[in-house]
Design an enzyme around this catalytic site. Structure first.
Site, PDB file in Angstrom:
ATOM      1  N   ARG A 184       0.317  -9.974   0.912  1.00 51.14           N
ATOM      2  CA  ARG A 184       0.166  -8.989  -0.070  1.00 51.14           C
ATOM      3  C   ARG A 184       0.713  -9.709  -1.445  1.00 51.14           C
ATOM      4  O   ARG A 184       2.027  -9.830  -1.420  1.00 51.14           O
ATOM      5  CB  ARG A 184       0.811  -7.687   0.243  1.00 51.14           C
ATOM      6  N   HIS A 199       1.315  -4.285 -10.609  1.00 51.71           N
ATOM      7  CA  HIS A 199       2.673  -4.178 -10.143  1.00 51.71           C
ATOM      8  C   HIS A 199       3.235  -4.187 -11.550  1.00 51.71           C
ATOM      9  O   HIS A 199       4.380  -4.995 -11.471  1.00 51.71           O
ATOM     10  CB  HIS A 199       2.980  -5.053  -9.044  1.00 51.71           C
ATOM     11  N   GLU A 255       3.305   1.675  -6.700  1.00 54.08           N
ATOM     12  CA  GLU A 255       4.453   2.753  -7.072  1.00 54.08           C
ATOM     13  C   GLU A 255       4.427   3.259  -8.221  1.00 54.08           C
ATOM     14  O   GLU A 255       5.211   3.000  -9.187  1.00 54.08           O
ATOM     15  CB  GLU A 255       5.888   2.133  -6.824  1.00 54.08           C
ATOM     16  N   ASN A 302       4.740   2.589   0.251  1.00 51.48           N
ATOM     17  CA  ASN A 302       6.278   1.779   0.272  1.00 51.48           C
ATOM     18  C   ASN A 302       7.374   2.554   0.583  1.00 51.48           C
ATOM     19  O   ASN A 302       7.488   4.170   0.116  1.00 51.48           O
ATOM     20  CB  ASN A 302       6.464   1.544  -1.246  1.00 51.48           C
ATOM     21  N   TYR A 332      11.609   2.753   1.829  1.00 51.84           N
ATOM     22  CA  TYR A 332      12.921   2.052   1.897  1.00 51.84           C
ATOM     23  C   TYR A 332      13.947   2.750   2.332  1.00 51.84           C
ATOM     24  O   TYR A 332      14.701   2.221   3.506  1.00 51.84           O
ATOM     25  CB  TYR A 332      13.361   1.509   0.437  1.00 51.84           C
ATOM     26  N   GLU A 365       5.367  -2.123   1.726  1.00 51.81           N
ATOM     27  CA  GLU A 365       6.803  -2.444   1.473  1.00 51.81           C
ATOM     28  C   GLU A 365       7.608  -1.898   2.270  1.00 51.81           C
ATOM     29  O   GLU A 365       7.639  -0.572   2.515  1.00 51.81           O
ATOM     30  CB  GLU A 365       7.190  -2.228  -0.027  1.00 51.81           C
TER      31      GLU A 365
HETATM   32  C1  GBH Z   1      10.071  -1.342  -4.669  1.00 49.26           C
HETATM   33  O1  GBH Z   1      10.352  -0.494  -5.498  1.00 49.26           O
HETATM   34  C2  GBH Z   1       9.168  -2.246  -5.812  1.00 49.26           C
HETATM   35  O2  GBH Z   1       7.807  -1.991  -5.572  1.00 49.26           O
HETATM   36  C3  GBH Z   1       9.468  -3.805  -5.578  1.00 49.26           C
HETATM   37  O3  GBH Z   1       8.825  -4.467  -6.722  1.00 49.26           O
HETATM   38  C4  GBH Z   1      10.914  -3.897  -5.723  1.00 49.26           C
HETATM   39  O4  GBH Z   1      11.444  -5.112  -5.758  1.00 49.26           O
HETATM   40  C5  GBH Z   1      11.458  -3.469  -4.166  1.00 49.26           C
HETATM   41  O5  GBH Z   1      11.110  -2.187  -4.200  1.00 49.26           O
HETATM   42  C6  GBH Z   1      13.018  -3.378  -3.952  1.00 49.26           C
HETATM   43  O6  GBH Z   1      13.354  -2.476  -4.974  1.00 49.26           O
HETATM   44  O7  GBH Z   1      18.706   1.654  -9.802  1.00 49.26           O
HETATM   45  O8  GBH Z   1      19.594   3.830  -8.533  1.00 49.26           O
HETATM   46  O9  GBH Z   1      18.015   3.801 -10.604  1.00 49.26           O
HETATM   47  C7  GBH Z   1      11.520   0.454  -4.612  1.00 49.26           C
HETATM   48  C8  GBH Z   1      11.560   1.783  -5.582  1.00 49.26           C
HETATM   49  C9  GBH Z   1      12.632   2.957  -7.529  1.00 49.26           C
HETATM   50  C10 GBH Z   1      13.922   1.740  -5.723  1.00 49.26           C
HETATM   51  C11 GBH Z   1      13.403   2.649  -8.407  1.00 49.26           C
HETATM   52  C12 GBH Z   1      15.099   1.503  -6.836  1.00 49.26           C
HETATM   53  C13 GBH Z   1      15.802   2.678  -8.835  1.00 49.26           C
HETATM   54  C14 GBH Z   1      17.171   3.170  -8.368  1.00 49.26           C
HETATM   55  N1  GBH Z   1      12.560   1.621  -6.384  1.00 49.26           N
HETATM   56  N2  GBH Z   1      14.616   2.821  -7.923  1.00 49.26           N
HETATM   57  S1  GBH Z   1      18.413   3.201  -9.494  1.00 49.26           S
END
Ligand code: GBH
Length: 502
Positions: free
Chosen positions: A107, A152, A197, A339, A341, A406
């Site tokens: 991807r 992205h 996202e 996605n 996490y 993701e």
């Molecule tokens: C993804 O976002 C992205 O698609 C990717 O580009 C990125 O590298 C990957 O995850 C890892 O981060 O800093 O406390 O304000 C994941 C969703 C949304 C997670 C915004 C971090 C900010 C939290 N992201 N969030 S904070």
């Protein structure tokens, strides 16, 4: 021992074979987790985070170039994506690394400003077209299927100059860009996602200082951006449907981030708050596309309208869709790109500035302090939240296959990355449980990320890579981490070792 695994006769023979393989590898055959033979495994990346070459090959300036060049030291370590992993020059190495992981798919995202330096099709950059042709052909030559994200987050700066996503005209620009991609790559690319996202990049209008364009129009501009991107998505899908699907026969979807907001207590107020948070965060984008009624979730419409009125606004800060727009957007996806996490314990309460999406949601996300913490402050390993997320998606959006685009873990760059292995083992087990025990139709999974790449707010201090990247080396040397070997075996055998099953 798992006895409820659903198996078709077609996959039975293959599974038997894998059972033999897993016996040899891990000893306890009956407990190993089994993925379908046609399951798509791979790794994921994004243009701004890996390519570098920000002003090479005829590429135009994008909003991250602009932001980092005009506002220094926005990231924890002062880095930006000017060079990143230098994948613009090292894409052949990256394809080899992916190949060495036995992936089915890779991807990647396309940098809009590499194709259209000023965002519009009056100026098409052939060097940019050629670059991705080389990447796509390189992947296919290695039997790896490309999965492409059109956007992205790296918007051409010229489109920011006319307002960026809050400007509804951007939907027209996006669909023309999508047409160029279908025309040039659609003969070989069968998996498309319009956006990565939405919730994360509309935050660039909510006052988030690390996500470009870092404009503070919280609770107003972010809803406008959401409105535009949903129309842009639908237009790009419909264009494919009407003009390309018959000949190219690919699939078009969108990738939505769904963090899981779990009620912190059994109290009805918390149960409702957690559900609201899920609707404001994921449903805002998923509901208009993936439900049979379409439109934003009712709870979102109602709360933003009520709050807006109480705050003295003449209309809802949410840009509401006309009935025609609801119809236009509804059903415009072939799959749900997910996605995922982490998860947060959620209570009813006040959070966020006034106005804001957070305040509108009326929920407070806490922290599961007993669970392992990654190098990223927002990321803990809460594996059961993945299974809940997948089940919630099926219940909310029945009938759509789910492609996990993701999932991953950050540390500070260790080669012996046991924390990442533990995370992947546990999350893959919960995904398998959702598939095999709950019947959730997951069709693919790409791990984030192939490389230690430029992480938006924290630069190279938090690393998500399956390969270490030495950013002090001009050659950006890549070194496989233990986790790349761990996933390679899972990808190749389509089996999760018994010790990770839960
Ligand atoms: C993804 O976002 C992205 O698609 C990717 O580009 C990125 O590298 C990957 O995850 C890892 O981060 O800093 O406390 O304000 C994941 C969703 C949304 C997670 C915004 C971090 C900010 C939290 N992201 N969030 S904070």
């Amino acid at each position: 021992m798992r006895t409820t695994v659903k198996m078709t006769s077609a996959t039975r023979a293959h599974s038997l074979l894998l059972l033999v393989a897993s016996t040899a590898a891990w000893g306890v055959a009956q407990d190993a987790g089994q993925f379908p033979a046609d399951f798509l495994f791979g790794v994921a990346t994004a243009s701004y985070q890996i390519e570098g070459a920000w002003n090479e090959g005829g590429k135009g300036e994008n909003i991250f170039d602009h932001m980092f060049h005009t506002t220094p030291n926005l990231t924890t370590d002062g880095t930006n994506g000017d060079v990143a992993c230098d994948s613009y020059h090292k894409y052949e190495t990256d394809i080899e690394l992916a190949k060495n992981m036995s992936v089915d798919v890779y991807r990647l995202s396309i940098a809009w400003a590499r194709i259209l330096p000023t965002g519009d099709i009056n100026n098409i950059n052939q060097e940019g077209i050629d670059y991705y042709n080389n990447v796509i052909d390189g992947l296919l030559a290695n039997d790896i299927e490309p999965v492409i994200t059109m956007f992205h987050w790296d918007l051409p700066q010229k489109l920011q100059d006319i307002g960026g996503w809050p400007n509804p005209r951007l939907a027209d620009y996006f669909v023309e860009y999508a047409r160029v991609l279908y025309e040039n790559y659609g003969d070989r690319v069968k998996w498309w996602q319009t956006f990565n996202e939405p919730a994360s990049f509309v935050a660039g209008y909510s006052g988030n200082t690390a996500i470009a364009p870092a404009i503070n129009s919280s609770g107003v501009g972010d809803y406008m951006a959401a409105y535009t991107l949903l129309k842009a998505h639908a237009a790009a899908y419909r264009l494919y449907d009407e003009q390309y699907r018959a000949t190219q026969q690919g699939k078009v979807g969108i990738t939505i981030n769904v963090m899981w907001y779990e009620p912190a207590t059994d109290a009805q107020a918390d149960v409702d708050a957690a559900e609201r948070k899920n609707q404001f965060y994921a449903g805002l984008y998923g509901h208009p596309i993936f439900t049979s009624e379409g439109d934003y979730p009712a709870v979102v419409k109602q709360r933003v309208a009520e709050n807006s009125q109480a705050e003295g606004y003449p209309r809802s800060r949410l840009i509401e869709f006309t009935p025609e727009e609801v119809e236009y957007i509804k059903g415009t996806a072939d799959f749900f790109g997910l996605n995922h996490y982490t998860s947060y314990p959620t209570t009813e309460g006040v959070s966020g500035s006034n106005p804001s999406m957070d305040l509108d949601a009326g929920a407070v996300a806490g922290d599961y302090t007993d669970y392992p913490l990654a190098a990223s402050s927002w990321l803990r390993s809460v594996p059961w939240g993945f299974r809940k997320t997948l089940n919630w998606l099926v219940q909310q959006y029945p009938g759509y296959p789910i492609f996990v685009m993701e999932n991953g873990w950050s540390d500070t760059g260790e080669l012996d990355d046991q924390g990442r292995i533990d995370y992947y083992g546990a999350y893959l087990a919960e995904m398998l449980n959702a598939m095999n025990e709950d019947g959730v139709p997951v069709i693919g999974y790409t791990a984030w990320s192939l490389l230690d790449n430029f992480e938006w707010g924290t630069g190279f201090t938090t690393r998500f890579g399956l390969h270490y990247v030495d950013i002090t080396d001009p050659d950006r040397k890549r070194t496989p981490k233990a986790s790349s070997r761990f996933l390679e075996e899972i990808f190749r055998t389509k089996t999760l070792p018994a010790k990770y099953m839960r």
